[in-house]
Design a protein around this motif. Sequence first.
Motif, PDB file in Angstrom:
ATOM      1  N   SER A  32      -5.050  19.060 -14.904  1.00 13.69           N
ATOM      2  CA  SER A  32      -5.068  19.901 -16.097  1.00 13.69           C
ATOM      3  C   SER A  32      -5.048  21.377 -15.711  1.00 13.69           C
ATOM      4  O   SER A  32      -5.835  21.816 -14.873  1.00 13.69           O
ATOM      5  N   LYS A  33      -4.159  22.131 -16.345  1.00 13.49           N
ATOM      6  CA  LYS A  33      -4.089  23.579 -16.091  1.00 13.49           C
ATOM      7  C   LYS A  33      -5.399  24.252 -16.520  1.00 13.49           C
ATOM      8  O   LYS A  33      -5.852  25.197 -15.878  1.00 13.49           O
ATOM      9  N   ALA A  34      -6.010  23.735 -17.574  1.00 11.74           N
ATOM     10  CA  ALA A  34      -7.284  24.297 -18.038  1.00 11.74           C
ATOM     11  C   ALA A  34      -8.380  24.067 -17.003  1.00 11.74           C
ATOM     12  O   ALA A  34      -9.186  24.963 -16.722  1.00 11.74           O
ATOM     13  N   ASP A  35      -8.413  22.867 -16.410  1.00 12.97           N
ATOM     14  CA  ASP A  35      -9.408  22.578 -15.380  1.00 12.97           C
ATOM     15  C   ASP A  35      -9.213  23.469 -14.162  1.00 12.97           C
ATOM     16  O   ASP A  35     -10.174  23.993 -13.601  1.00 12.97           O
ATOM     17  N   GLN A  36      -7.962  23.629 -13.748  1.00 10.83           N
ATOM     18  CA  GLN A  36      -7.664  24.476 -12.596  1.00 10.83           C
ATOM     19  C   GLN A  36      -8.041  25.926 -12.891  1.00 10.83           C
ATOM     20  O   GLN A  36      -8.617  26.605 -12.048  1.00 10.83           O
ATOM     21  N   HIS A  37      -7.735  26.388 -14.104  1.00 13.21           N
ATOM     22  CA  HIS A  37      -8.076  27.768 -14.463  1.00 13.21           C
ATOM     23  C   HIS A  37      -9.592  27.973 -14.433  1.00 13.21           C
ATOM     24  O   HIS A  37     -10.071  29.006 -13.958  1.00 13.21           O
ATOM     25  N   THR A  38     -10.336  26.997 -14.923  1.00 14.01           N
ATOM     26  CA  THR A  38     -11.799  27.094 -14.914  1.00 14.01           C
ATOM     27  C   THR A  38     -12.319  27.190 -13.484  1.00 14.01           C
ATOM     28  O   THR A  38     -13.182  28.028 -13.181  1.00 14.01           O
ATOM     29  N   LYS A  39     -11.790  26.339 -12.588  1.00 17.73           N
ATOM     30  CA  LYS A  39     -12.190  26.397 -11.179  1.00 17.73           C
ATOM     31  C   LYS A  39     -11.857  27.755 -10.579  1.00 17.73           C
ATOM     32  O   LYS A  39     -12.662  28.328  -9.845  1.00 17.73           O
ATOM     33  N   GLU A  40     -10.691  28.275 -10.901  1.00 15.77           N
ATOM     34  CA  GLU A  40     -10.287  29.568 -10.356  1.00 15.77           C
ATOM     35  C   GLU A  40     -11.120  30.702 -10.935  1.00 15.77           C
ATOM     36  O   GLU A  40     -11.469  31.648 -10.218  1.00 15.77           O
ATOM     37  N   ARG A  41     -11.438  30.633 -12.203  1.00 10.82           N
ATOM     38  CA  ARG A  41     -12.286  31.664 -12.841  1.00 10.82           C
ATOM     39  C   ARG A  41     -13.645  31.716 -12.137  1.00 10.82           C
ATOM     40  O   ARG A  41     -14.144  32.790 -11.803  1.00 10.82           O
ATOM     41  N   LEU A  42     -14.243  30.547 -11.898  1.00 10.86           N
ATOM     42  CA  LEU A  42     -15.541  30.498 -11.216  1.00 10.86           C
ATOM     43  C   LEU A  42     -15.424  31.047  -9.791  1.00 10.86           C
ATOM     44  O   LEU A  42     -16.312  31.773  -9.337  1.00 10.86           O
ATOM     45  N   ALA A  43     -14.344  30.712  -9.108  1.00 12.76           N
ATOM     46  CA  ALA A  43     -14.133  31.227  -7.754  1.00 12.76           C
ATOM     47  C   ALA A  43     -13.980  32.749  -7.773  1.00 12.76           C
ATOM     48  O   ALA A  43     -14.558  33.443  -6.934  1.00 12.76           O
ATOM     49  N   ALA A  44     -13.196  33.262  -8.724  1.00 12.15           N
ATOM     50  CA  ALA A  44     -12.992  34.710  -8.825  1.00 12.15           C
ATOM     51  C   ALA A  44     -14.322  35.419  -9.074  1.00 12.15           C
ATOM     52  O   ALA A  44     -14.627  36.423  -8.410  1.00 12.15           O
ATOM     53  N   GLU A  45     -15.104  34.909  -9.987  1.00 16.74           N
ATOM     54  CA  GLU A  45     -16.382  35.539 -10.294  1.00 16.74           C
ATOM     55  C   GLU A  45     -17.325  35.485  -9.093  1.00 16.74           C
ATOM     56  O   GLU A  45     -18.038  36.454  -8.815  1.00 16.74           O
TER      57      GLU A  45
END
Length: 131
Positions: free
Chosen positions: A23-36
């Motif tokens: 899921s693109k949404a799942d990947q985006h969530t993982k990336e958002r957490l990594a970025a933060e």
Amino acid sequence: KMLLIHDIVEIDAGDTFAYSNVSKADQHTKERLAAERIFGLLPEDQQDEMLALWEEFEAMQTPEAKFANAMDRFMPTLHNYHNHGGTWHENGVTLERIQKRMSPIGESSTVLGQLTAALLQDALAQGMIRT
């Protein structure tokens, strides 16, 4: 700088194959957490700058972000082409899926879009991609 920031986050979050069913949404969530997490280690002014660059890339609204995104998509296309289909062939990726994924390239740069289309047509003719 924007491409490097984007890649640092992907490395930390775990890069996902472009044609994956994740899921693109799942990947985006993982990336958002990594970025933060990553940028949270920096002084506040640098944290804000890096997070803003990452968000700009993800939003694909500015000309710079559109071009950076186009380059991020073009490089694996070029690699697959010169690797006789590489991961396209290994994973049975169809021309339609590749064209859909690569469409932002032509929206950012007519020349790169034309080059991408020519590479894909040649890859199809050589049997690197299935229809």
